[in-house]
Design a protein around this motif. Structure first.
Motif: not given
Length: 369
Positions: A32-36, A75-77, A51-52, A87-90
């Motif tokens: 929901a946040s946009g993260a994949i 947008e989430w990124l 992030a990659w 960005w955090p690694a995970k």
């Protein structure tokens, strides 16, 4: 603004509808946040986000015409970028589980934003993302050594690791070239970034001693070609030297040379590298071969363990689907971003001379000949 371009197709292999189905399999996993995440929860274990791979998935969504989903991803990124540009690694389910900042993860936002600008022509999007790109590249170059390689991670305590990775630095080279192009496009010229890219590209192409030994992994084999520092005759030699170590006829490319499994993502990245180096016949053959990992819903199994004859590790991953879509686009030359692995802003990717020959030692070697 989004330019209307049909999704790519590879005749006899994938139709445009096939590509859209694969993209929808990525979108179905988007949070929901946009993260994949890499994959949906498997056996009760949720997939993680980095992030990659998140950016690669966003690029694939854009190629297939799923523009709203791609923009949610970007947008989430932008919203979760840290003040230092990393960005955090995970993450897992929105919680940071590995806080260190990886250099190639940060830099890859430049590839994603440049690709989205090419695909859509949306100047407003590029300008909104520019501060995030600038901060990310500054973070990345803060890890560059005098010789030119870029250390792979800055740990949570602020200390950098003690080594660089060939695959990561090859990816960063492409990222820097995209960042330079974006800066020039927006009138924010960054000549220091171009010098850094030249030095990094030279080290990748000419100084294997600069990197930790990860030669068992196929990515260290093909990424110097995929990212751009190695092209021409050197690329052909590189492919031929280890083709039999990594490519299993009729199945695809191994992830690790001494393990009996092939993976669709590595196979499709190798397709991109072959195509970028002008070896289209082998690229198309390999792309056709890897379709045995396609699921009926358009997603792709991550890999195949050919001794046990089972899918391994047993999931269908978003980054794998994304690699398939980007490879299809490159083979079809379908969208404005399809040549991203061949040229940046009309300038071919390829080997660079060291901007500081003394830094890498080449000048000293030459003086003794």
């Amino acid at each position: 603004m989004r330019s209307e371009t049909a999704p790519p197709s590879v005749p006899g292999v994938l139709t445009p509808d096939d590509v859209v189905a694969t993209a929808r399999s990525i979108a179905a996993q988007q949070e929901a946040s946009g993260a994949i995440p890499w994959f949906s929860p498997t056996h009760g274990v949720p997939g993680h986000v980095d992030a990659w791979n998140h950016i690669e998935a966003a690029m694939a969504l854009s190629v297939a015409g799923l523009g709203d989903e791609a923009r949610r991803a970007y947008e989430w990124l932008r919203d979760v970028q840290r003040p230092d540009g990393s960005w955090p690694a995970k993450w897992v389910l929105g919680e940071v589980t590995e806080p260190g900042g990886e250099s190639n993860h940060a830099a890859y936002v430049a590839v994603g934003v440049w690709h989205e600008l090419l695909a859509t022509g949306d100047e407003d999007f590029a300008r909104r993302m520019w501060p995030a790109v600038r901060q990310a590249i500054d973070f990345t170059l803060g890890l560059q050594t005098r010789r030119g390689e870029i250390i792979w991670i800055r740990h949570e305590d602020g200390e950098p690791s003690d080594h660089a990775l060939l695959t990561g630095c090859s990816s960063i080279y492409q990222s820097l070239r995209c960042a330079v192009a974006l800066a020039e496009h927006l009138g924010e010229h960054q000549p220091g970034w171009e010098l850094a890219a030249d030095q990094l590209g030279h080290v990748v192409a000419a100084h294997p001693e600069a990197f930790a030994d990860k030669s068992r992994w196929s990515m260290d084999w093909y990424y110097p070609v995929l990212g751009g520092p190695v092209r021409g005759a050197a690329a052909a030699r590189r492919f031929d030297e280890q083709w039999d170590a990594f490519v299993v006829p009729g199945l695809g490319c191994r992830c690790v040379s001494d393990q009996p499994w092939v993976t669709a993502a590595e196979s499709c990245e190798l397709v991109l590298a072959l195509d970028a180096a002008g070896d289209r016949d082998r690229a198309l053959e390999l792309f056709t071969t890897i379709q045995h990992l396609r699921h009926e819903d358009g997603s792709y199994w991550t890999g195949w363990q050919f001794e046990n004859e089972r899918h391994f590790p047993g999931d269908r991953s978003t980054y794998t689907a994304a690699a398939v879509i980007l490879a299809a686009d490159a083979l079809a030359d379908a969208t404005q971003g399809s040549r991203l692995f061949k040229e940046i802003a009309g300038r071919p990717l390829g080997p660079a001379e060291a901007s500081d020959p003394l830094a890498c030692g080449c000048a000293l070697v030459a003086a003794t000949r």
